[in-house]
Design an enzyme around this catalytic site. Structure first.
Site, short mmCIF file in Angstrom:
data_model
loop_
_atom_site.label_atom_id
_atom_site.label_comp_id
_atom_site.label_asym_id
_atom_site.label_seq_id
_atom_site.Cartn_x
_atom_site.Cartn_y
_atom_site.Cartn_z
CB CYS A 1 -0.85 0.13 1.11
SG CYS A 1 -1.82 -1.42 1.43
NE ARG B 1 4.53 1.74 -1.17
CZ ARG B 1 5.48 2.39 -0.39
NH1 ARG B 1 6.35 3.00 -0.26
NH2 ARG B 1 5.28 1.65 1.05
CD1 TRP C 1 0.10 -5.89 -2.92
CD2 TRP C 1 -0.12 -6.69 -1.17
NE1 TRP C 1 0.35 -7.29 -3.15
CE2 TRP C 1 0.52 -7.69 -1.78
CE3 TRP C 1 -0.29 -6.84 0.38
CZ2 TRP C 1 0.96 -9.02 -1.13
CZ3 TRP C 1 0.28 -7.96 0.73
CH2 TRP C 1 0.73 -9.16 0.03
CG ASN D 1 0.70 2.19 3.69
OD1 ASN D 1 -0.30 2.33 2.91
ND2 ASN D 1 1.71 2.87 3.18
N GLY D 2 -0.58 -1.27 6.46
CA GLY D 2 -0.15 -2.08 7.39
C GLY D 2 -1.28 -2.99 8.08
CD GLU E 1 17.75 -13.28 -7.23
OE1 GLU E 1 17.04 -13.73 -6.12
OE2 GLU E 1 17.42 -12.35 -7.77
CE LYS F 1 14.52 -10.94 -9.56
NZ LYS F 1 15.27 -11.14 -8.26
CD GLU G 1 10.36 -11.39 -8.34
OE1 GLU G 1 11.40 -11.12 -8.34
OE2 GLU G 1 9.51 -10.63 -7.45
CG HIS H 1 19.00 -36.64 -1.05
ND1 HIS H 1 19.49 -38.14 -0.44
CD2 HIS H 1 20.15 -36.09 -1.55
CE1 HIS H 1 20.61 -37.95 -0.53
NE2 HIS H 1 21.37 -37.15 -1.08
CE LYS I 1 12.19 -2.58 -5.84
NZ LYS I 1 12.87 -3.72 -6.48
O1 M6R Z 1 13.54 -4.15 0.01
P1 M6R Z 1 14.07 -5.54 0.32
O2 M6R Z 1 15.44 -6.13 -0.37
O3 M6R Z 1 14.05 -5.93 1.89
O4 M6R Z 1 13.00 -6.69 -0.26
C1 M6R Z 1 12.91 -8.10 0.06
C2 M6R Z 1 12.34 -9.04 -0.89
O5 M6R Z 1 10.86 -8.78 -0.67
C3 M6R Z 1 12.70 -8.75 -2.39
O6 M6R Z 1 14.00 -9.06 -2.74
C4 M6R Z 1 11.61 -9.77 -3.30
O7 M6R Z 1 12.02 -10.82 -3.00
C5 M6R Z 1 12.12 -9.32 -4.68
N1 M6R Z 1 10.55 -8.98 -5.35
C6 M6R Z 1 12.64 -10.28 -5.63
O8 M6R Z 1 12.97 -9.84 -6.87
#
Ligand code: M6R
Length: 605
Positions: free
Chosen positions: A2, A27, A74, A98-99, A478, A482, A485, A501, A600
């Protein structure tokens, strides 16, 4: 997550609220709304979907008023819908939040037992009704204080009042909130970036603080209702530059910016004249360090994982890593000879910030490796090492991951040197190698054309796996993160040695499997694991920096990145994986900068 905007001005505010909400779109959100105040009437407009939709609504039916609040939501409590979108207004009060209010069910029951009716499924509406109730006998500020005392959970709030037409009240507990200043106009925002087009003068509320904005002044209060003064920060120009230029989206810009990001970061920390690393003021003497604990979420957690391998290779310091949402609830034994390092691009991730708070409460030393230096995590840590990546707007973290890795590597190298765990020649050589990263990144980015072709192979895939050993294991994680997401394709990252395993059962004819195999001590072992996958029909994408290994016929697709210092290979090996996720998502027409359901800056737990 949010986002909040509030503007108190001497002119109509709705257009600027909309423009600022657009700045908060990065965000991640699913609905939007605005409430303005004119002639003692609250005028609320909301939509499900994008801010553009809200703008169209306002175009057809303008909202006047020199004071107003706006929000992008959000969804947490209740589906994304117009009814659940913020602001939530009664006749007298309008609130953006927000929250998460953790005791909202309890409070709702109490209010309902008094005959009050709720219009939405949100936790926020309890705040609106509680303030409205408290306003019966009190001034706005007092009614907000009374309400906050009843709330459990985290919040940043923006509130306007029908009968007090010149004020906006802001409050913070857990979720970030900034105040901006200009002539005849003052602002409230979830971050300084949202206010950038209007001002570069910013104050940040700390937990428990409130602010009262009018167009001419801003007053701050602590949680005991005492008036307090807040520092005004001048936000740097660099923080204000965020434009995607000729790129299709921010993510591609941020991927291709990485050679520059690396150069800036290396230049900040390497003193080329002295051939040394510019890191001083350690909160604990490095020679006395017992253990380093690295904490982060998502991609930031993956950089912790890579750093674990580096710490083990370059120092004798014990190392532990943890996901922030786990760390914060563990029964930990804190030690003042340990250094707790928090990694976060935004510096506002709720779990990471909470984990840091726990460390502070236990009086241990903390370090923040962040991109946003004015963030909560940076402000709360004992020691801050910025990554100097500039604003990262795409939800997928790319250049920030690079920056985190470079700063972690430089820090570990410096620790190793101070603790006499590396000889001078190797130290100098490793510093020289760091300087080569930008050039090598550029070369790696040239793989894009091949990766565009490769991406087509993923269009019909049911899922995919990423395999690596040693520091390539976090890079596999990672790569999988990527891809899932951005393209919504099921993807798993595994240590290649773990396949037998369980995960090997997933391999079937034609399943794409990405094998990350730099020329390191694990190389041959990874090749054996790869053969086991090939034998079961897996379609291999092989990524290496090993010039000697020919790309055999059993490998469906090969990508070669330049060879650099073995320890630095994760930095280069990440690039093809970012490009792959990007191009698969592009082919699938996904919303690359704002993937579905994601945000974000994850400011709720
Ligand atoms: O702002 P931050 O680095 O603390 O965010 C952590 C994660 O939310 C962030 O890295 C998230 O996993 C990304 N969307 C990955 O691409």
């Amino acid at each position: 997550m949010c986002g909040i905007i509030g503007i108190a001005s001497n002119k109509p505010v709705s257009i600027n609220i909309i423009n600022s909400l657009k700045k908060l779109e990065y965000r991640g959100y699913d609905s939007a709304g605005i409430a303005t105040l004119k002639n003692n009437l609250i005028n609320e407009k909301k939509c499900s979907g994008r801010v553009d939709e809200l703008e169209k609504i306002l175009f057809k039916s303008p909202s006047d008023g020199n004071i107003g609040i706006g929000h992008v939501r959000w969804a947490t409590h209740g589906v994304p819908s117009i009814l659940n979108a913020h602001p939530h207004s009664s006749e007298n009060v309008s609130v953006v939040h927000n929250g998460i209010i953790e005791n909202s069910d309890e409070l709702k029951m109490e209010l309902e037992s008094k005959g009050l009716k709720f219009k939405s499924q949100t936790d926020t509406e309890v705040i609106t009704l509680l303030i409205t109730e408290a306003l019966n006998n009190n001034e706005p500020l007092e009614s907000v204080f009374k309400t906050l005392n009843k709330l459990k959970g985290s919040f940043a709030l923006g509130i306007i009042f029908k009968d007090f037409s010149d004020i906006i009240i802001g409050a913070r507990r857990g979720s970030p909130l900034a105040v901006g200043y200009s002539n005849n106009e003052n602002y409230l925002g979830s971050d300084s970036y949202a206010l950038k087009s209007m001002t570069n003068k910013i104050s940040y509320l700390d937990d428990g603080e409130l602010c009262v904005l009018t167009k001419n002044e801003v007053s701050f209060y602590d949680d005991k209702k005492n008036k307090i003064n807040k520092k005004i920060h001048i936000v740097s120009d660099e923080e204000n530059i965020a434009d995607k230029g000729d790129y299709k989206n921010f993510m591609s810009k941020e991927i291709f910016e990485q050679p520059i990001t690396a150069k800036k970061c290396v230049n900040e920390y390497i003193d080329s004249l002295k051939k040394d690393i510019n890191i001083y003021n350690f909160p604990i003497n490095p020679k006395d360090l017992k253990k380093i604990i690295l904490i982060g979420c998502g991609t930031a957690y993956h950089s912790c994982l890579v750093a674990k391998y580096w710490l083990e290779e370059l120092t004798n310091i014990d190392v532990e890593i943890d996901i922030a949402s786990e760390f914060r609830y563990r029964n930990l034994k804190f030690n003042d000879k340990n250094l707790y390092i928090f990694i976060s691009q935004s510096g506002e991730t709720a779990d990471t910030a909470a984990a840091l708070d726990i460390c502070k409460k236990n009086s241990v030393k903390t370090c923040a490796i962040v991109n946003v230096i004015e963030s909560t995590i940076a402000r709360n840590a004992d020691w801050v090492l910025p990554i100097h990546a500039g604003p990262e707007i795409g939800v997928a973290s790319t250049k920030a991951f690079l920056g985190q890795l470079i700063v972690l590597y430089i820090l570990i190298l410096k620790l190793s040197s101070i603790r006499n765990e590396i000889n001078q020649t190797t130290y100098n050589q490793k510093i020289e190698n760091l300087k080569k990263i930008p050039k090598f990144l550029k070369k790696t980015l040239d793989l894009e054309t091949n990766i565009q072709i490769l991406a087509k192979e993923f269009l019909d895939a049911k899922g995919t796996m990423f395999l690596g050993r040693g520091s390539s294991f976090p890079i596999a994680l990672e790569g999988a993160l990527k891809l899932k997401e951005l393209s919504y394709l099921h993807a798993e990252g595994y240590p290649a040695g773990e396949m037998k395993h369980g995960p090997l059962a997933l391999i079937e004819e034609g399943l794409p499997v990405i094998v990350i195999a730099p020329k390191d001590k694990y190389f041959e072992k990874t090749l054996s694991n790869m053969q086991e996958v090939i034998a079961r029909g897996g379609k291999i994408v092989f990524i290496t920096d090993n010039k000697k290994k020919s790309i055999s016929e059993n490998i469906r697709f090969g990508l070669r990145v330049p060879h650099i210092d073995n320890l630095l290979s994760p930095i280069l090996l990440t690039i093809p994986l970012q490009l792959l996720a990007y191009h698969v998502a592009l082919l699938k027409n996904c919303d690359i900068d704002k993937p579905r359901n994601l945000a974000k800056s994850v400011t709720v737990e």
